[in-house]
Design an enzyme around this catalytic site. Structure first.
Site, PDB file in Angstrom:
ATOM      1  N   CYS A  41      -4.116   2.769  -1.065  1.00 31.09           N
ATOM      2  CA  CYS A  41      -3.152   3.550  -1.868  1.00 31.09           C
ATOM      3  C   CYS A  41      -2.732   4.873  -1.243  1.00 31.09           C
ATOM      4  O   CYS A  41      -1.558   5.067  -0.945  1.00 31.09           O
ATOM      5  CB  CYS A  41      -3.746   3.792  -3.253  1.00 31.09           C
ATOM      6  SG  CYS A  41      -4.032   2.256  -4.147  1.00 31.09           S
TER       7      CYS A  41
HETATM    8  N1  LIG Z   1      -7.051  -1.693  -4.645  1.00 31.69           N
HETATM    9  C1  LIG Z   1      -6.718  -0.706  -5.446  1.00 31.69           C
HETATM   10  O1  LIG Z   1      -7.541   0.155  -5.732  1.00 31.69           O
HETATM   11  C2  LIG Z   1      -5.330  -0.610  -6.045  1.00 31.69           C
HETATM   12  C3  LIG Z   1      -5.141   0.278  -7.107  1.00 31.69           C
HETATM   13  C4  LIG Z   1      -3.904   0.380  -7.680  1.00 31.69           C
HETATM   14  C5  LIG Z   1      -2.848  -0.388  -7.181  1.00 31.69           C
HETATM   15  N2  LIG Z   1      -3.040  -1.225  -6.124  1.00 31.69           N
HETATM   16  C6  LIG Z   1      -1.890  -2.022  -5.672  1.00 31.69           C
HETATM   17  O2  LIG Z   1      -2.050  -3.354  -6.138  1.00 31.69           O
HETATM   18  C7  LIG Z   1      -1.503  -4.290  -5.203  1.00 31.69           C
HETATM   19  C8  LIG Z   1      -2.581  -5.279  -4.784  1.00 31.69           C
HETATM   20  O3  LIG Z   1      -3.628  -4.563  -4.156  1.00 31.69           O
HETATM   21  P1  LIG Z   1      -5.082  -5.159  -3.970  1.00 31.69           P
HETATM   22  O4  LIG Z   1      -5.946  -3.994  -3.633  1.00 31.69           O
HETATM   23  O5  LIG Z   1      -5.438  -6.030  -5.109  1.00 31.69           O
HETATM   24  O6  LIG Z   1      -4.859  -6.060  -2.665  1.00 31.69           O
HETATM   25  P2  LIG Z   1      -5.906  -7.113  -2.021  1.00 31.69           P
HETATM   26  O7  LIG Z   1      -5.572  -7.164  -0.586  1.00 31.69           O
HETATM   27  O8  LIG Z   1      -7.289  -6.799  -2.463  1.00 31.69           O
HETATM   28  O9  LIG Z   1      -5.525  -8.482  -2.704  1.00 31.69           O
HETATM   29  C9  LIG Z   1      -4.288  -9.068  -2.575  1.00 31.69           C
HETATM   30  C10 LIG Z   1      -4.483 -10.570  -2.686  1.00 31.69           C
HETATM   31  O10 LIG Z   1      -3.182 -11.152  -2.712  1.00 31.69           O
HETATM   32  C11 LIG Z   1      -3.237 -12.367  -1.981  1.00 31.69           C
HETATM   33  N3  LIG Z   1      -1.863 -12.728  -1.619  1.00 31.69           N
HETATM   34  C12 LIG Z   1      -1.076 -12.200  -0.666  1.00 31.69           C
HETATM   35  N4  LIG Z   1       0.130 -12.773  -0.705  1.00 31.69           N
HETATM   36  C13 LIG Z   1       0.098 -13.685  -1.704  1.00 31.69           C
HETATM   37  C14 LIG Z   1       1.047 -14.579  -2.237  1.00 31.69           C
HETATM   38  N5  LIG Z   1       2.283 -14.672  -1.745  1.00 31.69           N
HETATM   39  N6  LIG Z   1       0.655 -15.383  -3.246  1.00 31.69           N
HETATM   40  C15 LIG Z   1      -0.588 -15.306  -3.746  1.00 31.69           C
HETATM   41  N7  LIG Z   1      -1.533 -14.444  -3.298  1.00 31.69           N
HETATM   42  C16 LIG Z   1      -1.173 -13.652  -2.279  1.00 31.69           C
HETATM   43  C17 LIG Z   1      -4.163 -12.056  -0.822  1.00 31.69           C
HETATM   44  O11 LIG Z   1      -4.701 -13.244  -0.274  1.00 31.69           O
HETATM   45  C18 LIG Z   1      -5.220 -11.193  -1.498  1.00 31.69           C
HETATM   46  O12 LIG Z   1      -6.309 -11.937  -1.980  1.00 31.69           O
HETATM   47  C19 LIG Z   1      -0.960  -3.434  -4.073  1.00 31.69           C
HETATM   48  O13 LIG Z   1       0.373  -3.170  -4.318  1.00 31.69           O
HETATM   49  C20 LIG Z   1      -1.763  -2.156  -4.180  1.00 31.69           C
HETATM   50  O14 LIG Z   1      -1.076  -1.049  -3.656  1.00 31.69           O
HETATM   51  C21 LIG Z   1      -4.272  -1.361  -5.573  1.00 31.69           C
END
Ligand SMILES: NC(=O)c1ccc[n+]([C@@H]2O[C@H](COP(=O)([O-])OP(=O)(O)OC[C@H]3O[C@@H](n4cnc5c(N)ncnc54)[C@H](O)[C@@H]3O)[C@@H](O)[C@H]2O)c1
Length: 402
Positions: free
Chosen positions: A258
């Site tokens: 983030c």
């Molecule tokens: N991790 C955090 O603390 C956090 C907090 C707030 C917001 N976010 C936001 O949330 C979103 C997701 O982040 P995250 O940390 O969960 O990411 P992550 O990398 O942990 O997980 C993302 C998942 O999506 C899957 N993926 C990718 N493309 C895909 C598709 N086309 N279809 C299905 N699955 C798919 C990946 O295999 C992975 O398992 C991002 O935009 C991030 O900025 C994250």
């Protein structure tokens, strides 16, 4: 029972799936087969989501992980929780959202609610997600679209899905109402805003606020060192003011998905509307330069040369008590130390394996540099690992402090 599909089963997607599965039938769709297999055998990969909870949900038939797009069919609500990284030019990369939209379009056979939780710039749900889904849908459906940006802080115990206030807004009043109904089943504090763009912008600004303030204290750390005063004592002193001050801590830089990433989404959209996001650009520079500054300090303290010295970087996760190494400043620090001729290894028992190699023992180094201190790692053990220890965290008393 209402079927909910969550696209992406990472930190955000799995967390939302598990909370929603208390009230709905949840299908967690992900492209990663080994992740899906381990989730279906009740192995959680997220701190804060116990495997036992997953097991209970699987056994009661409320949760299924899948890589099969057909399992998305018949969902009444789809939540998008896929990565939104930067590309090589450090510009927003919406390719994961694009792919998620296409799989939704190809497999949804009725009008539904589509909520984006992935972090992105204002206008993403209106001008990107909706048009892509409409373009690739086999039939024309009047889907409801909404945004509810995720605020989860992995590893944190005091604030979770239930008690963290959640912003939301739909493109239409119906979408807003339906989104409220969905999240109110597992969130206590919902905050409606007037448009999706406000929710999208607020999420970006929350992390921009942190990025800029972290850069500011990192600059103060450099000023304090040059002045011969203790930056942490200075910050503690400033922190005694009961109003108008918020304390941030100096560090080796910012990490995770983030803080180093989201501000650039805001800077990019700012540029498109003709405003230069000068604070974001400068904060990026200061934070990205911290590893070089630290390597320089360590070199100076060690007779002006790191050539051939065994340097152990302690803690490569981007923050304590998590295994997440995304955008970790340890990466840049290792590069900066190697550029100065050091022979660098790393230790992180929480991360275990990183870039295909295993954590080195916490011992036998000429120099140790603490980037992240997990609770499970004793400060005494770090101090014993090398005759010179440099601490960027303020948690290893007796080490040279940033
Ligand atoms: N991790 C955090 O603390 C956090 C907090 C707030 C917001 N976010 C936001 O949330 C979103 C997701 O982040 P995250 O940390 O969960 O990411 P992550 O990398 O942990 O997980 C993302 C998942 O999506 C899957 N993926 C990718 N493309 C895909 C598709 N086309 N279809 C299905 N699955 C798919 C990946 O295999 C992975 O398992 C991002 O935009 C991030 O900025 C994250």
């Amino acid at each position: 029972m209402t079927k909910v599909c969550v696209i992406g089963q990472g930190y955000v997607g799995l967390t939302i799936s598990v909370f929603a599965a208390e009230h709905f039938y949840v299908v967690g769709f992900d492209l990663n087969q080994s992740l899906v297999d381990s989730l279906n055998s009740a192995q959680s990969h997220i701190e804060g989501i116990p495997s036992s909870k997953l097991e209970k949900l699987i056994q009661s038939g409320r949760y299924l992980a899948t890589t099969d797009p057909k399992d998305i069919e018949d969902s009444e609500i789809v939540v998008i929780a896929v990565p939104t990284p930067l590309d090589v030019a450090r510009k927003p990369d919406l390719s994961f959202i694009d792919a998620a939209c296409k799989v939704i379009a190809a497999n949804i056979n009725r009008p539904i609610l589509i909520v984006n939780e992935s972090t992105s710039f204002p206008g993403t749900i209106r001008n990107f997600i909706k048009p892509v889904i409409e373009k690739y849908s086999k039939q024309k459906f009047d889907h409801m679209y909404a945004i509810s940006p995720e605020r989860v802080d992995p590893g944190r115990e005091d604030f979770n899905q239930k008690n963290t206030p959640r912003l939301y807004a739909g493109l239409t009043p119906e979408a807003t109402a339906r989104t409220r109904d969905f999240y109110s089943t597992f969130c206590d504090n919902l905050v409606e805003v007037s448009s999706p763009e406000v929710a999208e912008a607020a999420k970006l600004f929350e992390n921009t606020f942190r990025q800029v303030n972290i850069a500011l204290v990192n600059e103060l750390a450099q000023i304090s060192h040059a002045l011969g005063i203790d930056v942490r004592e200075t910050l503690d002193a400033a922190g005694t003011k009961p109003y108008g001050f918020m304390k941030f801590a100096p560090s080796a830089g910012v990490g995770g998905h983030c803080i180093p990433v989201d501000p650039s989404y805001l800077a990019d959209v700012a540029e498109k509307v003709g405003v230069e996001a000068t604070f974001i650009k400068r904060a990026n520079e200061v934070n990205l330069d911290m590893p070089k500054y630290i390597a320089g300090r360590i070199e100076k303290d060690n007779e002006g040369s790191l050539k051939g010295k065994k340097v152990l970087v302690v803690g490569v996760a981007y923050k304590p008590n998590v295994a997440d190494t995304r955008e970790t400043p340890a990466e840049l620090l290792i590069g900066a130390l190697e550029d100065l001729g050091a022979v660098v290894s790393w230790n992180d028992s929480v991360v275990g394996t990183w870039h295909g190699s295993a954590s080195s023992p916490l011992a036998d180094a000429d120099i140790a540099v603490v980037v992240t201190k997990h609770d499970a790692v004793a400060a005494e053990d770090i101090l014993k690992s090398a005759p010179y220890v440099f601490d960027t965290t303020g948690k290893v008393k007796g080490a040279v402090q940033l």
